[in-house]
Design a protein around this motif. Structure first.
Motif, PDB file in Angstrom:
ATOM      1  N   SER A   7      47.820  51.336  11.685  1.00  0.00           N
ATOM      2  CA  SER A   7      47.716  50.215  10.747  1.00  0.00           C
ATOM      3  C   SER A   7      48.290  48.924  11.345  1.00  0.00           C
ATOM      4  CB  SER A   7      48.434  50.555   9.429  1.00  0.00           C
ATOM      5  OG  SER A   7      49.835  50.638   9.615  1.00  0.00           O
ATOM      6  N   TYR A   8      48.990  49.038  12.485  1.00  0.00           N
ATOM      7  CA  TYR A   8      49.552  47.852  13.141  1.00  0.00           C
ATOM      8  C   TYR A   8      48.858  47.562  14.472  1.00  0.00           C
ATOM      9  CZ  TYR A   8      53.317  47.788   9.726  1.00  0.00           C
ATOM     10  OH  TYR A   8      54.024  47.702   8.554  1.00  0.00           O
ATOM     11  N   ILE A   9      47.624  48.014  14.618  1.00  0.00           N
ATOM     12  CA  ILE A   9      46.861  47.713  15.832  1.00  0.00           C
ATOM     13  C   ILE A   9      46.669  46.196  15.976  1.00  0.00           C
ATOM     14  CG2 ILE A   9      44.476  47.735  16.683  1.00  0.00           C
ATOM     15  CD1 ILE A   9      44.341  50.654  16.177  1.00  0.00           C
ATOM     16  N   THR A  10      46.793  45.702  17.180  1.00  0.00           N
ATOM     17  CA  THR A  10      46.490  44.297  17.482  1.00  0.00           C
ATOM     18  C   THR A  10      45.334  44.251  18.483  1.00  0.00           C
ATOM     19  OG1 THR A  10      48.173  44.256  19.227  1.00  0.00           O
ATOM     20  CG2 THR A  10      48.836  43.500  17.024  1.00  0.00           C
ATOM     21  N   PHE A  11      44.712  43.079  18.613  1.00  0.00           N
ATOM     22  CA  PHE A  11      43.536  42.924  19.469  1.00  0.00           C
ATOM     23  C   PHE A  11      43.806  41.844  20.509  1.00  0.00           C
ATOM     24  CE2 PHE A  11      42.231  44.528  15.391  1.00  0.00           C
ATOM     25  CZ  PHE A  11      41.318  45.520  15.693  1.00  0.00           C
ATOM     26  N   GLN A  12      43.393  42.126  21.741  1.00  0.00           N
ATOM     27  CA  GLN A  12      43.581  41.170  22.825  1.00  0.00           C
ATOM     28  C   GLN A  12      42.294  41.053  23.628  1.00  0.00           C
ATOM     29  OE1 GLN A  12      47.230  41.503  25.138  1.00  0.00           O
ATOM     30  NE2 GLN A  12      46.056  41.222  27.028  1.00  0.00           N
ATOM     31  N   LYS A  13      41.811  39.805  23.782  1.00  0.00           N
ATOM     32  CA  LYS A  13      40.572  39.592  24.541  1.00  0.00           C
ATOM     33  C   LYS A  13      40.785  39.973  26.006  1.00  0.00           C
ATOM     34  CE  LYS A  13      39.499  35.299  23.458  1.00  0.00           C
ATOM     35  NZ  LYS A  13      38.665  34.073  23.355  1.00  0.00           N
ATOM     36  N   VAL A  14      39.742  40.603  26.563  1.00  0.00           N
ATOM     37  CA  VAL A  14      39.815  41.017  27.967  1.00  0.00           C
ATOM     38  C   VAL A  14      38.548  40.562  28.683  1.00  0.00           C
ATOM     39  CG1 VAL A  14      41.316  42.998  27.559  1.00  0.00           C
ATOM     40  CG2 VAL A  14      38.846  43.281  27.358  1.00  0.00           C
ATOM     41  N   ASP A  15      38.654  40.402  30.004  1.00  0.00           N
ATOM     42  CA  ASP A  15      37.514  39.978  30.811  1.00  0.00           C
ATOM     43  C   ASP A  15      36.783  41.160  31.436  1.00  0.00           C
ATOM     44  OD1 ASP A  15      38.001  37.298  30.318  1.00  0.00           O
ATOM     45  OD2 ASP A  15      39.403  37.123  32.004  1.00  0.00           O
ATOM     46  N   ARG A  16      37.348  42.308  31.392  1.00  0.00           N
ATOM     47  CA  ARG A  16      36.748  43.487  32.019  1.00  0.00           C
ATOM     48  C   ARG A  16      35.547  43.989  31.221  1.00  0.00           C
ATOM     49  NH1 ARG A  16      38.040  47.240  28.520  1.00  0.00           N
ATOM     50  NH2 ARG A  16      40.098  47.327  27.529  1.00  0.00           N
ATOM     51  N   ALA A  17      34.888  44.996  31.796  1.00  0.00           N
ATOM     52  CA  ALA A  17      33.775  45.641  31.098  1.00  0.00           C
ATOM     53  C   ALA A  17      34.300  46.476  29.935  1.00  0.00           C
ATOM     54  CB  ALA A  17      32.993  46.520  32.069  1.00  0.00           C
ATOM     55  N   SER A  18      33.474  46.627  28.938  1.00  0.00           N
ATOM     56  CA  SER A  18      33.873  47.347  27.728  1.00  0.00           C
ATOM     57  C   SER A  18      34.048  48.831  28.003  1.00  0.00           C
ATOM     58  CB  SER A  18      32.821  47.159  26.640  1.00  0.00           C
ATOM     59  OG  SER A  18      31.566  47.644  27.071  1.00  0.00           O
ATOM     60  N   GLN A  19      34.924  49.455  27.220  1.00  0.00           N
ATOM     61  CA  GLN A  19      35.147  50.894  27.327  1.00  0.00           C
ATOM     62  C   GLN A  19      35.480  51.446  25.947  1.00  0.00           C
ATOM     63  OE1 GLN A  19      38.339  50.724  30.209  1.00  0.00           O
ATOM     64  NE2 GLN A  19      39.912  50.858  28.613  1.00  0.00           N
ATOM     65  N   SER A  20      35.411  52.757  25.817  1.00  0.00           N
ATOM     66  CA  SER A  20      35.673  53.388  24.531  1.00  0.00           C
ATOM     67  C   SER A  20      37.064  53.003  24.036  1.00  0.00           C
ATOM     68  CB  SER A  20      35.571  54.910  24.662  1.00  0.00           C
ATOM     69  OG  SER A  20      35.794  55.532  23.414  1.00  0.00           O
ATOM     70  N   GLY A  21      37.159  52.653  22.757  1.00  0.00           N
ATOM     71  CA  GLY A  21      38.413  52.193  22.181  1.00  0.00           C
ATOM     72  C   GLY A  21      38.480  50.694  22.019  1.00  0.00           C
ATOM     73  N   ASP A  22      37.564  49.965  22.678  1.00  0.00           N
ATOM     74  CA  ASP A  22      37.529  48.510  22.537  1.00  0.00           C
ATOM     75  C   ASP A  22      36.838  48.112  21.235  1.00  0.00           C
ATOM     76  OD1 ASP A  22      38.794  48.137  24.931  1.00  0.00           O
ATOM     77  OD2 ASP A  22      36.948  47.761  26.075  1.00  0.00           O
ATOM     78  N   CYS A  23      37.103  46.874  20.826  1.00  0.00           N
ATOM     79  CA  CYS A  23      36.380  46.270  19.707  1.00  0.00           C
ATOM     80  C   CYS A  23      35.463  45.189  20.269  1.00  0.00           C
ATOM     81  CB  CYS A  23      37.362  45.663  18.705  1.00  0.00           C
ATOM     82  SG  CYS A  23      36.561  44.871  17.287  1.00  0.00           S
ATOM     83  N   LEU A  24      34.169  45.299  19.963  1.00  0.00           N
ATOM     84  CA  LEU A  24      33.190  44.337  20.452  1.00  0.00           C
ATOM     85  C   LEU A  24      32.715  43.446  19.307  1.00  0.00           C
ATOM     86  CD1 LEU A  24      30.896  46.654  22.643  1.00  0.00           C
ATOM     87  CD2 LEU A  24      33.096  45.605  23.228  1.00  0.00           C
ATOM     88  N   THR A  25      32.562  42.167  19.615  1.00  0.00           N
ATOM     89  CA  THR A  25      31.884  41.252  18.698  1.00  0.00           C
ATOM     90  C   THR A  25      30.501  40.989  19.278  1.00  0.00           C
ATOM     91  OG1 THR A  25      33.967  40.214  18.051  1.00  0.00           O
ATOM     92  CG2 THR A  25      31.934  39.003  17.562  1.00  0.00           C
TER      93      THR A  25
END
Length: 402
Positions: free
Chosen positions: A88-106
């Motif tokens: 419930s306290y997950i935070t999100f940080q933009k990354v430049d790498r390729a996407s992987q499982s567990g990421d959030c995509l817009t």
């Protein structure tokens, strides 16, 4: 926060309305207090089945053996609850790498049924949690190893496990443009998180609190099951010899309309629901008769033992229940369920309490596997949706207003 009963609030209103600045005239105060007390003690009638003893012969309902299941809180349950709190306290940080499982995509997302031109989905800035399989495992796999600016076109077929019923057995063509990749950061479970985020002095204190809450939930569950066991035990020694037609019609309508509401909530009709749960007309008939006999038994016992419900008891019960079922106030809870349903809930509570007070209660190990409380094992660990679904199911199956 401790709940205040409606009676307490009513009493405060009486004090403020009639007590302030009028100490010299106590006659009117006393008369008003008497009127309030009389109204509180007024018996509510018109819900029990008249002459129920014509249709049911009560057995020896005193001294019954009543099982109360005992649940234990396992270490794995405590760990699961801790993980839910962390999620419930997950935070999100933009990354430049390729996407992987567990990421959030817009993403910008368009989906079209194979062989059709009109999109069934056309969304801008849509959030996708890779790994949640909202559109299935194959869909998530297509969006791994993607970078911002990539556009992917692909097709996915959907089987009976699809969350989208209208897509089952169909193939959809997707066009997805990646606009942002964010890493979901889960906080470490350490002293800093426990102290500065959760407000506990130590992990030991927090874990003790979690265990205490789980134990309290299990105790509530245990008491509810014991009350149901008491009613079932008493029903088993009754003999039934018919029923009023109106009662049967009401109970049958309640069962079918309840299932219809439940089916509608999930985009199905009654036939689809019955098929999904392998239910037959005989099953519906059996449920209706179970409810008929239950109401006859409760009515007969209440009439024999002079168990009644007063306006004051009803108000207290209503006020105690609405928060338990996640309602904001008693009025909306009563409006959704209907007074008849609440009254029967209260009668059942009175009867089960009477049976337990006059029975022999024995404890039995529930032998649970750690999942009895229905704790959510999801990304975000929020069980509010599960609670709402549970309530909707309860309303659908218990609604009895005809």
């Amino acid at each position: 926060m401790k709940k205040k009963s409606l009676l307490l609030l009513a009493g405060l209103l009486v004090i403020f309305s009639f007590g302030c600045g009028k100490k010299e005239d106590t006659t009117s105060d006393t008369a008003e207090d008497s009127a309030v007390a009389e109204d509180v003690d007024k018996e509510i009638s018109g819900y029990l089945i008249d002459n129920a003893d014509q249709y049911v012969t009560l057995g020896n309902y005193k001294g019954l053996d009543i099982e109360k299941p005992v649940y234990q809180v396992s270490d794995s349950e405590v760990e699961m609850e801790i993980d839910n709190e962390r999620y419930s306290y997950i935070t999100f940080q933009k990354v430049d790498r390729a996407s992987q499982s567990g990421d959030c995509l817009t993403v910008d997302l368009k989906a079209t049924m194979e062989g059709e031109d009109t999109p069934v989905l056309d969304e801008q800035d849509y959030a996708i949690d890779l790994g949640s399989q909202e559109f299935g495992e194959d869909f998530d796999a297509q969006l791994e190893n993607c970078k911002v600016g990539d556009t992917k076109t692909f097709s996915c077929s959907f089987d009976e496990d699809s969350w989208y019923e209208e897509w089952i057995g169909k193939t959809l063509n997707f066009e997805v443009t990646i606009k942002m990749v964010e890493e979901m950061i889960l906080p470490d479970y350490d002293d800093d998180f426990v102290k500065n985020t959760l407000g506990f002095d130590s992990k030991e204190d927090y874990e003790a609190s979690v265990r205490e809450i789980l134990l309290a939930n299990y105790e509530d569950q245990s008491n509810a099951e014991a009350k149901e066991n008491a009613i079932l035990a008493a029903l088993s020694v009754c003999e039934f010899s018919g029923y009023p037609d109106k009662l049967y019609d009401t109970c049958k309508s309640a069962v079918t309309s309840g299932y219809a509401a439940f089916a509608s909530e999930y985009g199905m009709d009654l036939d689809e629901l019955y098929e999904a749960f392998d239910m037959t007309d005989e099953d519906i008939e059996s449920e209706a008769m179970d409810e008929v006999n239950r109401r006859l038994f409760i009515s007969a016992l209440c009439q024999k033992e002079q168990l009644s419900v007063t306006t004051g008891e009803y108000a207290v019960y209503l006020n105690d229940q609405y928060a338990y079922y996640n309602y904001e106030d008693a009025d909306s809870f009563e409006a959704d369920l209907g007074k008849e349903t609440v009254m029967w809930m209260l009668y059942e509570d009175k009867v089960s309490t009477f049976l337990m007070n006059n029975g022999s209660i024995y404890e039995a190990d529930a032998g649970q596997d750690g999942d009895d409380l229905g704790i959510e094992d999801t990304y975000y660990g929020d069980d509010s949706e599960a609670s709402e679904t549970e309530l909707e199911t309860m309303l659908a199956l218990e609604e009895t207003d005809a």
